[in-house]
Design an enzyme around this catalytic site. Structure first.
Site, PDB file in Angstrom:
ATOM      1  N   ARG A   1      -2.365  53.339 -43.883  1.00 40.03           N
ATOM      2  CA  ARG A   1      -1.947  52.161 -43.125  1.00 40.03           C
ATOM      3  C   ARG A   1      -2.911  51.867 -41.970  1.00 40.03           C
ATOM      4  O   ARG A   1      -3.283  50.718 -41.727  1.00 40.03           O
ATOM      5  CB  ARG A   1      -0.526  52.364 -42.584  1.00 40.03           C
ATOM      6  CG  ARG A   1       0.540  52.411 -43.648  1.00 40.03           C
ATOM      7  CD  ARG A   1       1.921  52.295 -43.041  1.00 40.03           C
ATOM      8  NE  ARG A   1       2.931  52.493 -44.074  1.00 40.03           N
ATOM      9  CZ  ARG A   1       3.735  53.546 -44.140  1.00 40.03           C
ATOM     10  NH1 ARG A   1       3.653  54.490 -43.230  1.00 40.03           N
ATOM     11  NH2 ARG A   1       4.621  53.651 -45.100  1.00 40.03           N
TER      12      ARG A   1
ATOM     13  N   ASP B   1      15.080  52.729 -31.402  1.00 32.82           N
ATOM     14  CA  ASP B   1      13.884  52.560 -32.232  1.00 32.82           C
ATOM     15  C   ASP B   1      12.671  52.841 -31.365  1.00 32.82           C
ATOM     16  O   ASP B   1      12.736  52.727 -30.135  1.00 32.82           O
ATOM     17  CB  ASP B   1      13.819  51.143 -32.814  1.00 32.82           C
ATOM     18  CG  ASP B   1      12.927  51.080 -34.046  1.00 32.82           C
ATOM     19  OD1 ASP B   1      13.454  51.208 -35.174  1.00 32.82           O
ATOM     20  OD2 ASP B   1      11.697  50.916 -33.890  1.00 32.82           O
TER      21      ASP B   1
END
Length: 259
Positions: free
Chosen positions: A29, A130
């Site tokens: 990625r 998160d």
């Protein structure tokens, strides 16, 4: 600078711990981002991230994969609604819930809707965390497109959302039930006494050793009798060794009376 040095430098400079991630996926990625930006090496990329907040957010978005929707895997949420939550509410009047890796909020908001219907008088606490501040900002806004709402029934859509064009605005009462905070599962402290912990399709991005460490920490964060809810593509094969008992597919309980 090699990839290991890059990961260490990211941790020193930004506090983001990358060693727990599966390295081939993570490197792929990051390398793809660097190729798109035509950045020649990891040192140059680190300098870009340090001076450009927009590229740092793009980096976070790439490695965390913030994809979520309301009542994702609808048949599993039916089990949560009809079996798991009623059982927990029969034991604990006010539920303490943690949605870990909540992305832009559909998952904790789904639980808030269920609790508003099942136990509207309860003083429930729903913590949603998160690592990505951009996702948390979107979660607090509570505005969604049709894709995120495809599993929401027409009745709930009319009751809990206001439509304006292509956007759906979540009702303030439901938004007010959820407390969003930034949290890194790999390095930050966990809370305790949770009756339900939801961590779905997050742990799969980490190494096996890191996964087991996180599962142990989730177990300790649960109250005795509390339930751990994982993703539809995940399996907790060593649940007995970790102390859990399996009560249904994707649902594991910390036995009552444990310390």
């Amino acid at each position: 600078m090699d990839f290991a040095e890059f990961k260490e430098a990211v941790y020193r400079r930004f506090g983001l711990y990358l060693d727990g991630y599966k390295e081939p996926q993570l490197k792929r990625r990051i390398d793809s981002l660097m190729a798109l930006l035509q950045v020649p090496d990891y040192g140059a990329y680190l300098n870009l991230l340090a001076r450009d907040g927009q590229q740092w957010q793009r980096f976070i978005d790439k490695i965390t994969i913030n994809v979520s929707e309301f009542f994702r895997n609808q048949e599993i949420f039916v089990r949560l609604e009809q079996e798991i939550l009623p059982s927990l509410l029969a034991t604990f009047r006010d539920l303490k819930v943690w949605s870990a890796g909540c992305a832009d909020g559909p998952e904790p908001y789904s639980v808030a809707i269920l609790l508003a219907e099942l136990a509207p008088g309860g003083r429930h606490q729903i913590l949603a965390t998160d690592i990505d501040p951009g996702a948390l900002a979107a979660a607090r806004r509570g505005v969604y497109g049709e894709r995120a709402l495809q599993a929401v029934t027409p009745t709930r859509l009319n009751r809990y959302f206001r439509r304006e064009g292509d956007h759906f605005y979540l009702q303030e009462q439901i938004k007010g039930m959820v407390d969003f905070r930034q949290h890194d599962l790999l390095k930050d402290a966990y809370g305790s006494g949770f009756h339900l912990i939801i961590c779905r399709n997050v742990v799969i991005y980490f190494t096996a050793d890191t996964q087991n460490d996180l599962y142990r920490r989730f177990y300790q964060a649960l109250a005795p009798g509390g339930v751990f809810f994982i993703g539809a593509t995940e399996n907790l094969f060593q649940y007995r060794e970790l102390g859990f008992e399996k009560i249904a597919p994707w649902f594991y309980r910390r036995p009552a009376g444990t310390s």
